[in-house]
Structures are given as C-alpha cells and as structure tokens.
Design a protein around this motif. Structure first.
Motif, PDB file in Angstrom:
ATOM      1  N   MET A 147       0.731  -1.276   0.084  1.00 39.77           N
ATOM      2  CA  MET A 147      -0.116  -0.032   0.068  1.00 39.77           C
ATOM      3  C   MET A 147       0.747   1.279   0.082  1.00 39.77           C
ATOM      4  O   MET A 147       0.387   2.344  -0.420  1.00 39.77           O
ATOM      5  CB  MET A 147      -0.926   0.089   1.212  1.00 39.77           C
ATOM      6  CG  MET A 147      -0.291   0.124   2.466  1.00 39.77           C
ATOM      7  SD  MET A 147      -1.487   0.399   3.752  1.00 39.77           S
ATOM      8  CE  MET A 147      -1.892   2.127   3.484  1.00 39.77           C
ATOM      9  N   PHE A 148       1.930   0.944   0.454  1.00 43.73           N
ATOM     10  CA  PHE A 148       2.910   2.360   0.392  1.00 43.73           C
ATOM     11  C   PHE A 148       3.509   2.570  -0.713  1.00 43.73           C
ATOM     12  O   PHE A 148       4.255   3.644  -1.037  1.00 43.73           O
ATOM     13  CB  PHE A 148       4.158   2.236   1.622  1.00 43.73           C
ATOM     14  CG  PHE A 148       3.499   1.861   3.206  1.00 43.73           C
ATOM     15  CD1 PHE A 148       2.735   3.017   3.574  1.00 43.73           C
ATOM     16  CD2 PHE A 148       3.485   0.660   3.540  1.00 43.73           C
ATOM     17  CE1 PHE A 148       2.086   2.827   4.863  1.00 43.73           C
ATOM     18  CE2 PHE A 148       3.230   0.702   4.841  1.00 43.73           C
ATOM     19  CZ  PHE A 148       2.362   1.539   5.557  1.00 43.73           C
ATOM     20  N   GLU A 204      -9.365  12.672   9.515  1.00 39.77           N
ATOM     21  CA  GLU A 204      -8.186  13.030  10.245  1.00 39.77           C
ATOM     22  C   GLU A 204      -7.330  11.860  10.775  1.00 39.77           C
ATOM     23  O   GLU A 204      -6.055  11.990  10.508  1.00 39.77           O
ATOM     24  CB  GLU A 204      -8.685  14.104  11.696  1.00 39.77           C
ATOM     25  CG  GLU A 204      -7.471  14.749  12.414  1.00 39.77           C
ATOM     26  CD  GLU A 204      -6.662  15.786  11.588  1.00 39.77           C
ATOM     27  OE1 GLU A 204      -5.615  15.829  11.851  1.00 39.77           O
ATOM     28  OE2 GLU A 204      -7.377  16.207  10.781  1.00 39.77           O
ATOM     29  N   ARG A 205      -7.896  10.877  11.233  1.00 43.12           N
ATOM     30  CA  ARG A 205      -7.292   9.810  11.416  1.00 43.12           C
ATOM     31  C   ARG A 205      -6.708   9.067  10.400  1.00 43.12           C
ATOM     32  O   ARG A 205      -5.496   8.635  10.519  1.00 43.12           O
ATOM     33  CB  ARG A 205      -8.219   8.735  12.360  1.00 43.12           C
ATOM     34  CG  ARG A 205      -8.996   9.233  13.628  1.00 43.12           C
ATOM     35  CD  ARG A 205      -9.579   8.000  14.467  1.00 43.12           C
ATOM     36  NE  ARG A 205     -10.521   7.347  13.483  1.00 43.12           N
ATOM     37  CZ  ARG A 205     -11.721   7.527  13.358  1.00 43.12           C
ATOM     38  NH1 ARG A 205     -12.188   8.694  14.094  1.00 43.12           N
ATOM     39  NH2 ARG A 205     -12.655   6.789  12.614  1.00 43.12           N
ATOM     40  N   ARG A 213       2.785   6.141   8.295  1.00 43.24           N
ATOM     41  CA  ARG A 213       3.183   5.092   7.252  1.00 43.24           C
ATOM     42  C   ARG A 213       2.759   3.747   8.160  1.00 43.24           C
ATOM     43  O   ARG A 213       3.624   2.761   8.132  1.00 43.24           O
ATOM     44  CB  ARG A 213       4.734   5.018   6.734  1.00 43.24           C
ATOM     45  CG  ARG A 213       5.115   6.352   5.952  1.00 43.24           C
ATOM     46  CD  ARG A 213       6.557   6.212   5.396  1.00 43.24           C
ATOM     47  NE  ARG A 213       6.457   5.002   4.289  1.00 43.24           N
ATOM     48  CZ  ARG A 213       6.253   5.078   3.144  1.00 43.24           C
ATOM     49  NH1 ARG A 213       5.815   6.149   2.705  1.00 43.24           N
ATOM     50  NH2 ARG A 213       6.181   4.146   2.307  1.00 43.24           N
ATOM     51  N   ARG A 214       1.558   3.836   8.579  1.00 38.45           N
ATOM     52  CA  ARG A 214       0.985   2.603   9.157  1.00 38.45           C
ATOM     53  C   ARG A 214      -0.253   2.369   8.659  1.00 38.45           C
ATOM     54  O   ARG A 214      -0.814   3.270   7.771  1.00 38.45           O
ATOM     55  CB  ARG A 214       1.072   2.758  10.688  1.00 38.45           C
ATOM     56  CG  ARG A 214      -0.051   3.821  11.262  1.00 38.45           C
ATOM     57  CD  ARG A 214      -0.101   4.079  12.616  1.00 38.45           C
ATOM     58  NE  ARG A 214      -0.845   4.990  13.038  1.00 38.45           N
ATOM     59  CZ  ARG A 214      -0.777   6.042  13.476  1.00 38.45           C
ATOM     60  NH1 ARG A 214       0.833   6.281  13.671  1.00 38.45           N
ATOM     61  NH2 ARG A 214      -1.484   6.879  14.005  1.00 38.45           N
ATOM     62  N   PRO A 215      -0.695   1.179   8.466  1.00 37.54           N
ATOM     63  CA  PRO A 215      -2.129   0.810   8.023  1.00 37.54           C
ATOM     64  C   PRO A 215      -3.224   1.717   8.577  1.00 37.54           C
ATOM     65  O   PRO A 215      -3.168   1.528   9.724  1.00 37.54           O
ATOM     66  CB  PRO A 215      -2.144  -0.702   8.340  1.00 37.54           C
ATOM     67  CG  PRO A 215      -0.948  -1.129   8.394  1.00 37.54           C
ATOM     68  CD  PRO A 215      -0.008  -0.076   9.139  1.00 37.54           C
ATOM     69  N   PRO A 216      -3.958   2.316   7.758  1.00 38.10           N
ATOM     70  CA  PRO A 216      -4.915   3.236   8.000  1.00 38.10           C
ATOM     71  C   PRO A 216      -6.004   2.440   8.989  1.00 38.10           C
ATOM     72  O   PRO A 216      -6.441   1.368   8.568  1.00 38.10           O
ATOM     73  CB  PRO A 216      -5.516   3.937   6.923  1.00 38.10           C
ATOM     74  CG  PRO A 216      -5.126   2.910   5.782  1.00 38.10           C
ATOM     75  CD  PRO A 216      -4.043   2.085   6.185  1.00 38.10           C
ATOM     76  N   ASP A 217      -6.798   3.394   9.757  1.00 33.03           N
ATOM     77  CA  ASP A 217      -7.930   2.617  10.450  1.00 33.03           C
ATOM     78  C   ASP A 217      -9.084   2.971   9.444  1.00 33.03           C
ATOM     79  O   ASP A 217      -9.646   4.128   9.490  1.00 33.03           O
ATOM     80  CB  ASP A 217      -8.126   3.495  11.858  1.00 33.03           C
ATOM     81  CG  ASP A 217      -9.402   3.253  12.482  1.00 33.03           C
ATOM     82  OD1 ASP A 217      -9.906   2.053  12.229  1.00 33.03           O
ATOM     83  OD2 ASP A 217      -9.777   3.779  13.562  1.00 33.03           O
ATOM     84  N   GLU A 218      -9.638   2.140   9.200  1.00 36.82           N
ATOM     85  CA  GLU A 218     -10.745   1.698   8.026  1.00 36.82           C
ATOM     86  C   GLU A 218     -11.970   1.595   8.506  1.00 36.82           C
ATOM     87  O   GLU A 218     -13.019   1.210   7.877  1.00 36.82           O
ATOM     88  CB  GLU A 218     -10.357   0.820   6.880  1.00 36.82           C
ATOM     89  CG  GLU A 218      -9.191   1.316   5.974  1.00 36.82           C
ATOM     90  CD  GLU A 218      -8.798   0.524   5.179  1.00 36.82           C
ATOM     91  OE1 GLU A 218      -9.378  -0.886   5.032  1.00 36.82           O
ATOM     92  OE2 GLU A 218      -7.832   0.427   4.389  1.00 36.82           O
ATOM     93  N   ASP A 272     -10.698   2.047   0.554  1.00 35.17           N
ATOM     94  CA  ASP A 272     -10.584   0.640   1.407  1.00 35.17           C
ATOM     95  C   ASP A 272      -9.363  -0.145   0.754  1.00 35.17           C
ATOM     96  O   ASP A 272      -9.405  -0.398  -0.517  1.00 35.17           O
ATOM     97  CB  ASP A 272     -11.807  -0.002   1.357  1.00 35.17           C
ATOM     98  CG  ASP A 272     -11.739  -1.312   2.408  1.00 35.17           C
ATOM     99  OD1 ASP A 272     -10.560  -1.638   2.735  1.00 35.17           O
ATOM    100  OD2 ASP A 272     -13.051  -1.786   2.350  1.00 35.17           O
ATOM    101  N   SER A 273      -8.339  -0.478   1.580  1.00 30.59           N
ATOM    102  CA  SER A 273      -7.328  -1.062   0.744  1.00 30.59           C
ATOM    103  C   SER A 273      -7.269  -2.785   0.965  1.00 30.59           C
ATOM    104  O   SER A 273      -6.551  -3.466   0.690  1.00 30.59           O
ATOM    105  CB  SER A 273      -5.926  -0.607   1.440  1.00 30.59           C
ATOM    106  OG  SER A 273      -6.245  -1.138   2.867  1.00 30.59           O
TER     107      SER A 273
END
Length: 666
Positions: A147-148, A204-205, A213-218, A272-273
């Motif tokens: 994802m990065f 914002e989150r 550079r961490r997996p987002p809170d989805e 959404d990843s």
C-alpha cells in the motif's frame, strides 16, 4: 494492443498518451459491437497475465496519472447534479457545446475527456460484463504492490473528495424545504450534521496513519449507519411529498442528496485497501458512471430529463389516484359510469350547437378562438361540476394507474401480471361504457335540438353546404380526421398532466388551507362555507384546471393553424357524433344510408385515435417517471388475450360482483 503495452515500458512515455492509445485499442469500431469489446478486454487480460512487465508498466502509467493530477472535481462533480438553476444548466451546456472550455492537464476531470473522447464510449464499456472487468482487475495483480507503493497523493485526493461531499450533503440536508417536510430534525440532532463531524474525524485519523506510514484505521461502519439514517429521512420526505405535493426545488434537493450519499459510499470503498474492494460492483459502477457523465456532459436532453423526471412522478402519482375513479369494479359502478357519461353527452350536444353558432358569426380570428375556447372550457368545467364524465378524459388518468400497478423489476414471473391484466380489463369496459354514454346521448340531443330549432324558427341549424363540410371533416383520410383526432389526443394527454400538476400544486402550497383561512372570504361567506370551499378546491382544482386548459387547447388550435398557415385542427369523438347529427338534420333525414354509415365509421375511428394517442402518451410518461420502459409490458399481452378470449363479455359488461366472475380468472 501489445505494442502499446511495450511503449508503456519506456520511462519517457507520457501517461495520458499511453493510456489513450490503450483505450483506443480496446474500443470497437462500432459502439454496439459488444463481441469485439469483450474480446478486446479478454485479450488485454491475457497479455497482462502472461507478461509481468506489461502489467507493471500499466500500473506505473496509471499511478503516474493519478499521482500528479487533482481528482477531487472528478469525484464530487462528475455525474452529480450541480447547484444551479434549470435554465442556467441549459445555458451552460449549450455554451460549452458551441465553445468548449480549454483542457487543464492538472485536473483529472479534464483528462478524463481526453481518454474517453467519443460520446458513445459509455455504451461499449457498459456492454462488457462485470465478470470480464473483474478479470481485468485481477490480471493487473495489484496485490504485488504494498500500500505504501501507491502514491499518497491519490489517497489524499480521495479523502478530500469525501470531505467535500460530506459538507455538501450536510448543507443540502438542512435546506428549509427538507426540514419543512421532516420536522423531527428540529427536535433531534440531524444525522446530516453528525455525519459531517464523523467524516471529518475519520479523515483526520486516516491522514495521521498515512503520515506515520502505518495501515490506516478503516473503521467507517458508524458513518455508514449515519448514511442509512440520512436515506431514511429522504424516504420519509418522499412519502410526505407524495401526500402533500412536491416542488421542482424539493425534488432537485432530494435527487442531489441521494447522489451524494451513493457517491460517498463508493468513495469509502475506494479508499478501502482490502483485497475484496477491487471486486466491488460499486467501484466498477462508479467508473462507468464517470465515463457516461463525461460523454454526456453537454447533453441538454439529460438536463431536461433529470429536472422533470421526479416531478413527473409526483404529477402522474396524483393522476393515478384520480384514475381510480374511472375504473368500475361492479355492475353498479359500471352503470353509474354510463349515467355519468350520458349526462356529459347531453351537455356536449348543446356545446356543439354553441360552436356552430359561434362559427356562423364570422368573428375576427382571435375573438373567434376566444369564443370557441370559452365554450369548450366552461362546458367541460360544468360537466365536472355536475359529476358527469367525458370518456376521452379517462386514458390520461388510467394510464398512470396501470403504470403504478406494474410488477417490480425484480419480479420476472408471468403470474405477477395477473392483477394488471384484470385492471386493464376493468379499464377497457369502463372506457367502453363511457364512450357509449357520451355518443348515445350527444347524437340524439343534437337531433332534438336541430328539430326544435327547425320547428320554432323555420330553418335548420346548419344548411346543406355546411352539412357537406361537416360530413367531409369526418372522413378519416380525405378529411384528415385521423390526424386531427391525434392532435386532440395530444391535448387530452396534456390535460391529464395539467390536472396532476395542479393537484400537486394545491397540496404543496396548501391552497385549500389558505382559502379556508382568508379573512375577507370568512367575512363574506362565513367560516364554515370558506372551509367547505377549501375542501372542494383540494379535491377538484386539478380536474377543473385540466378541463379549462383542455378547452383552451381545443378552441384555439384551429385558429393557430390558420394564423400560421398550417393544417391544424381537432376532432373529438363526442363532438363529431353531435356534428354528424346536425348534418343529418340539415338534409331532413334524407341522406343515403352509405353516407351516414361512413360518417358513423369516421366518428368511431376518431374516437379510437383519441383514446389510443392520449393513452399511449400518458402511459409512456407514467412509465418513464418510474424509470420503467414500455417493453416491460411485453409479457402482458399473451396473458391479456388469453384472459379476454376466455370470457370476452368482461371487456364490455361488468360482473354483478367483482368476486364471482373476475376473481376466478385472477
């Protein structure tokens, strides 16, 4: 196609040029050539699956395009109604079609038009099955990337689009017209307001996670709950509007709300990843919707359809409620329809006399048109006030009722049309007896008037020269009777729409309540009579307005044709029957029977044309307002003919009770 993929591997290749060449290779020569479009898509799948460097080059070019352009306007504007007036939208589209705006390469919205320049691109893209599209997505093997490796700019643009849509959604949801039809918003916190706060917190989150550079809170389930609550409010407002009427602006707000909610849901899937996201039909639908909106961005017809479709639904909905009064269930109701139509036939006999006398006066054209129009308009209004029925007014009302009874798109069973077949049987026999009532009384009344006129005054209402002209006008071909009857059918259709429009207007603007509360009227008539007048207007304004405007149309079309030098006139079955009677009386009943028979046949053909044209137009509008198509009626005809042949008497005579004869066939 392979040569295009090879050129994509060149580091100096331009993303827009490369992707445009690939789309050109996929595009069939004709937009209707579905087979070629599918074969080309599958050929692309094969090349991408077999060559890892091809799919790596394609991903690189795609990310290069998305990572260097602004995408917000594409997601927030394309395919969504803008906040502009009806006439401004038409003016803008016509101006842009004549003098297209320049392309800004920094905006993906503009480059979308470069990639899909053909106005029929959306046709062949939609023709490709979704399974094939998912195969193309699988062949790209996006799971080979972390994802990065996807440019952060893409995610930020999508988040910004979500923020813009959320703010607009909250603003539209608090429009005064929306609040007026959903007063609970004033007592409780609106989900439109809470939605915006939740979306801003989510964005914002998400941005913080991207920066770290961490997996987002989805976790956006709560946002989807609020979106569902917003849709519930929209449904409640629509229900209130169906009861209390709707305006153009209200329907426009509701449509924009639905579009914003749908687009927000898709964009949340876009950010959404998870691996399942790439197989989302909603994302594929967004892509196809964006292409179609780009192809038709200058279409004036689309503006007309979008702005009138929902209001037409309200108009035809009111017409369908009125249409229920024109459908007889039992023998008693059927005979009541005959009596009602017979009363109208008596009045038409006198209206035909007034028309003949007005024409004899040889008034100036505009004054003559006014006289004819008032004769028709006031006569039709008197017919309604006396609770009589003009048969040809029925199709415009009953068509909306039939469209409302059409089975849902999900119900493909032929048995689901049984109820609709029975409804059509009832409509046909009610229409039949209404025509019989009109004609059987209009012609004898006209003969009686003609005889009394001759007996008292010593000369006929019309002379033989005028009678010959009246007989010639009944001829289907040589007298243009069919063409003029079709024009009258169009007028009948328009009168039905006008009736629905004024019923809707009366409810939405609370005209009955305003009349009942008028201080001057209360002073003159009293509070009780003012309230009764308001109640009468509530139930009859649409019918009175429709009859009035119908009379204006019938009375003025001939004069308009004369002034413009065009062959325009009208033929109406009931008036034609009365005119035939006056023509027969001019010859003192010495006309040869073949002439009378041809005249009667002409009257019949005029009536059939009146009914067919008005019913077809009304049914088409009623179906389109519900986003349905006439071809959906195809399964109906076989079942209808079997039902009609099994008991043909039901097409003409109603049963004594609706349960004994009809329900056995249902």
């Amino acid at each position: 196609m392979e040569q295009t993929l090879i050129r994509m591997m060149d580091a100096k290749s331009d993303p827009v040029t490369s992707l445009k060449e690939l789309i050109d290779a996929l595009r069939p020569a004709k937009a209707s050539d579905t087979v070629t479009a599918v074969n080309n898509a599958r050929a692309l799948c094969y090349l991408l699956e077999q060559h890892a460097d091809y799919r790596a080059a394609l991903r690189k070019q795609l990310f290069a395009l998305l990572g260097t352009t602004r995408q917000v306007q594409l997601y927030t504007d394309t395919g969504i109604l803008s906040n502009e007036s009806f006439f401004t939208a038409i003016q803008r589209r016509v101006g842009s079609k004549l003098l297209p705006p320049p392309i800004n390469p920094d905006y993906l919205k503009d480059l979308f038009g470069v990639l899909f320049p053909n106005r029929n691109d959306y046709l062949w893209l939609n023709a490709i099955p979704k399974e094939v599209w998912f195969e193309v997505g699988d062949a790209a093997h996006t799971e080979e990337l972390s994802m990065f490796e996807i440019p952060t700019h893409i995610r930020l643009q999508q988040l910004e689009a979500i923020q813009v849509l959320s703010c607009r959604l909250s603003a539209i949801g608090l429009e005064p017209e929306i609040v007026l039809h959903h007063p609970d918003v004033e007592r409780f916190e609106s989900p439109f307001v809470r939605l915006n706060a939740e979306v801003l917190s989510y964005i914002e989150r998400y941005r913080e996670d991207l920066t770290a550079r961490r997996p987002p809170d989805e976790d956006h389930l709560h946002i989807f709950v609020l979106l569902d609550q917003c849709e519930t409010i929209i449904a409640k407002v629509w229900k209130m509007a169906a009861k209390n009427g709707a305006s153009v602006s209200l329907t426009y707000h509701l449509l924009r709300l639905k579009q914003h909610i749908d687009r927000l849901k898709v964009l949340f899937q876009l950010v959404d990843s998870t691996p399942e996201a790439k197989h989302s039909p909603a994302l594929l639908g967004l892509f196809l919707e964006l292409v179609k909106a780009e192809n038709r961005k200058y279409s004036v017809r689309d503006v007309l359809r979008e702005n009138t479709e929902l209001l037409a639904l309200q108009v035809t909905e009111h017409a369908s409620h009125t249409g229920e009064h024109y459908i007889s269930e039992t023998r008693r109701e059927w005979l009541q329809m005959f009596r009602s139509a017979a009363g109208a036939g008596v009045i038409v006999g006198f209206m035909a006399l007034i028309k003949i006398l007005s024409a004899k006066a040889h008034l100036p054209p505009l004054l003559e048109a006014f006289t004819f129009s008032m004769n028709y308009a006031l006569g039709f209004m008197l017919i309604h006030i006396l609770h009589f029925t003009v048969a040809t007014k029925q199709p415009a009302m009953t068509a909306a009722r039939i469209a409302a009874a059409l089975p849902s798109l999900d119900n493909k069973k032929t048995d689901s049309y049984t109820e609709l077949v029975e409804l059509i049987i009832k409509v046909i026999r009610t229409q039949f007896i209404a025509i019989i009532g009109n004609v059987l009384l209009a012609a004898p009344v006209a003969l009686g008037i003609a005889w009394l006129w001759w007996y008292e005054l010593g000369y006929h209402v019309v002379d033989t020269t005028k009678a010959d002209k009246m007989l010639a006008e009944l001829m289907p071909i040589s007298g243009n009777a069919v063409f003029y009857a079709a024009i009258a059918g169009c007028c009948l259709f328009l009168a039905g729409l006008i009736s629905g429009y004024y019923d809707n207007k009366s409810l939405y603007n609370q005209i009955p309540q305003r009349i009942a509360a008028m201080p001057l009227l209360n002073k003159i008539l009293g509070e009780h009579r003012s309230r009764r007048l308001g109640q009468y207007i509530e139930h009859n304004l649409g019918a009175l307005a429709g009859n009035f405007y119908f009379g204006i149309m019938l009375g003025s079309i001939g004069t308009i044709g004369f002034l413009l030098g065009l062959p325009l006139d009208i033929r109406h079955i009931t008036f034609s029957a009365a005119n035939l009677a006056y023509a027969i009386s001019a010859y003192e009943f010495t006309l040869a029977w073949p002439i009378v028979a041809w005249g009667a046949l002409g009257v019949t053909i005029i009536g059939v044309t009146n009914l067919f044209v008005s019913f077809t137009l009304a049914l088409w509008v009623a179906m389109r307002s519900r986003k349905r198509h006439l071809r959906e009626l195809k399964p109906l005809w076989g079942k209808f003919w079997r039902r009609a042949l099994s008991r043909p008497i039901d097409l003409f005579i109603a049963p004594k009770t609706p349960s004994t004869e009809e329900n056995s066939h249902a």
